[in-house]
Design an enzyme around this catalytic site. Sequence first.
Site, short mmCIF file in Angstrom:
data_model
loop_
_atom_site.label_atom_id
_atom_site.label_comp_id
_atom_site.label_asym_id
_atom_site.label_seq_id
_atom_site.Cartn_x
_atom_site.Cartn_y
_atom_site.Cartn_z
N ASP A 32 0.81 -1.21 0.00
CA ASP A 32 0.00 0.00 0.00
C ASP A 32 0.86 1.27 0.00
O ASP A 32 1.63 1.49 0.94
CB ASP A 32 -0.89 -0.03 1.25
CG ASP A 32 -2.16 0.77 1.07
OD1 ASP A 32 -2.20 1.64 0.19
OD2 ASP A 32 -3.12 0.51 1.81
N CYS A 70 -6.35 3.57 -3.69
CA CYS A 70 -6.53 2.21 -3.17
C CYS A 70 -7.68 1.43 -3.81
O CYS A 70 -7.47 0.41 -4.46
CB CYS A 70 -6.76 2.26 -1.66
SG CYS A 70 -5.46 3.09 -0.73
N LYS A 124 -5.73 -6.03 3.76
CA LYS A 124 -6.65 -4.91 3.54
C LYS A 124 -7.60 -5.16 2.35
O LYS A 124 -7.15 -5.38 1.24
CB LYS A 124 -5.82 -3.64 3.32
CG LYS A 124 -6.60 -2.45 2.81
CD LYS A 124 -5.69 -1.23 2.68
CE LYS A 124 -6.31 -0.18 1.78
NZ LYS A 124 -5.50 1.04 1.69
N HIS A 126 -10.81 -3.00 1.46
CA HIS A 126 -11.12 -1.66 0.92
C HIS A 126 -11.94 -1.70 -0.37
O HIS A 126 -11.76 -0.88 -1.27
CB HIS A 126 -9.83 -0.84 0.71
CG HIS A 126 -10.09 0.64 0.75
ND1 HIS A 126 -9.15 1.59 0.44
CD2 HIS A 126 -11.21 1.33 1.06
CE1 HIS A 126 -9.66 2.80 0.57
NE2 HIS A 126 -10.92 2.65 0.94
#
Length: 545
Positions: A32, A70, A124, A126
Amino acid sequence: MSWENWDSELRNRGNEFEKPSSQPHIVFILVDDQGFRDVGYHGSEIKTPTLDRLAAEGVKLENYYVQPLCSPSRSQLMTGRYQIHTGLQHSIIRPTQPNCLPLDNVTLPQKLKEAGYSTHMVGKWHLGFYKRGCMPTQRGFDSFFGSLLGSGDYYSHYKCEGPSMCGYDLYEGEEAAWEQDRGMYSTVMFTRKAINILANHNPRSQPLFLYLAFQAVHSPLQVPARYLERYKGIPNPHRRKYAAMVSCLDEAIHNLTLALKRYGYYDNTVIVYSSDNGGQPLAGGSNWPLRGSKATYWEGGIRAVGFVHSPLLVNKGTKCRSLVHITDWFPTLVTLGEGTIDEDLNLDGYDVWEAISEGRPSPRQDILHNIDPIYIKAKNGSWKAGYGLWNTAVQAALRVGHWKLLTGVPGYSDWVPPQTFSNQRLTNRWHNERVRWDRGKSIWLFNITADPYERVDLSQRYPHIVKKMLMRLAHYNKTAVAVRYPSKDLRSNPQYNGGVWGPWYKEERDKQEEDERHNHLFNNHLGKRRWKKKSNRKLKRKVEE
């Protein structure tokens, strides 16, 4: 247990497994906010020995693109489709929005599962969670351990979206992982979880797809103190912490690779490493010498660190300079996993395995970076500036061959050199060349092959190329679906959900069942009351008699 003890424990375990099946195991590592400059082999001051070695022994992707934020990158990885075809053209999916990756899109883990893979996600997500159907375990993953939001505290796993909008964000499957939480740093915790998955799966009996989406190195800048020691010489505190976070990440990938070897996966595994977008200089990242940063359509926002490492590669130790985009992983990995690509998936990605593994030409000749019809902040943008073919107020970016076109406001456009992170005098630096003239512009053209740093705008010199690319943009735009960017829903507040960020929106079926249950209870209650009244009347008559 320290990383060193973890290492030795794995080393002591013998290889219990025989030769694996023909379908390769796939490990996709998504990090990320790692900037283009934030890896050793791109000349960084950050030490990344594991990444450098894996990339050097594999294939470095040196013309590789992702999205500038993202959620967009993750949506394109999962579906193989551009944002304009999923409705996620604008910004990111926010925790308070009733929004997620549209459920009518088939996902990469779903296709691999169809092909017989065991599918696991750590890290993650998202991609939205407002209703249960949006959760990773509903989108093709057999297991999920990680966070649903875009960021949060690395130790406490809490995230605030504003005053009185704070909640816990660590999940196992579809439940909050309170009992799993030991205040462990997420990079270490996610790696250990991934290694446990490897340890508990038999690589001979079934191919494995592991999607490891690290929280690192996104802000907040948090890292165990021992990693800071090696970067005392970096005076900028943000860069120092960021560098330490990258080093911890590098060590985590060392441990993961070691586990792949010890548990009998490695010889039949394809490892893909990718950042989700460019680095954020204000949070310690660096994209030098590329222009711009995360959240922009300049090269610094979308040109990513990426490589493939695998014993199955034909040409190891090479660089792939063919155009590769994050949408390409869907068809590439599904085909590699002996799955099927149906025509009705309407993919925007290409199978680029032969381009990567054998150095053949890439089937990809262009990339639609995006068209965002909501972001129209270019004050000077107009149809006239777009030759009547395109409204240049609209933020859009397109790559065709060597050419790249940008319209609207592409985002922060400066070059931020590494000198800003040291004690050296800032002389003769590009940082002084602030592009004041950008304010009155709404269209740019660059030859990215000749000018990867986007220093020479050619839009005035080659109007015929501009027109051709504007026509291509207009053609793409005809295929776009409506933007999904709903308003904030106050029901999303974790205080209404036991202090946890999680699904709050009732599915129609759930609502219907709840209504039926409510009606059933109500009718029962009403029936009991009527029966009671009847009984009382009968009793009264008997007493009177």
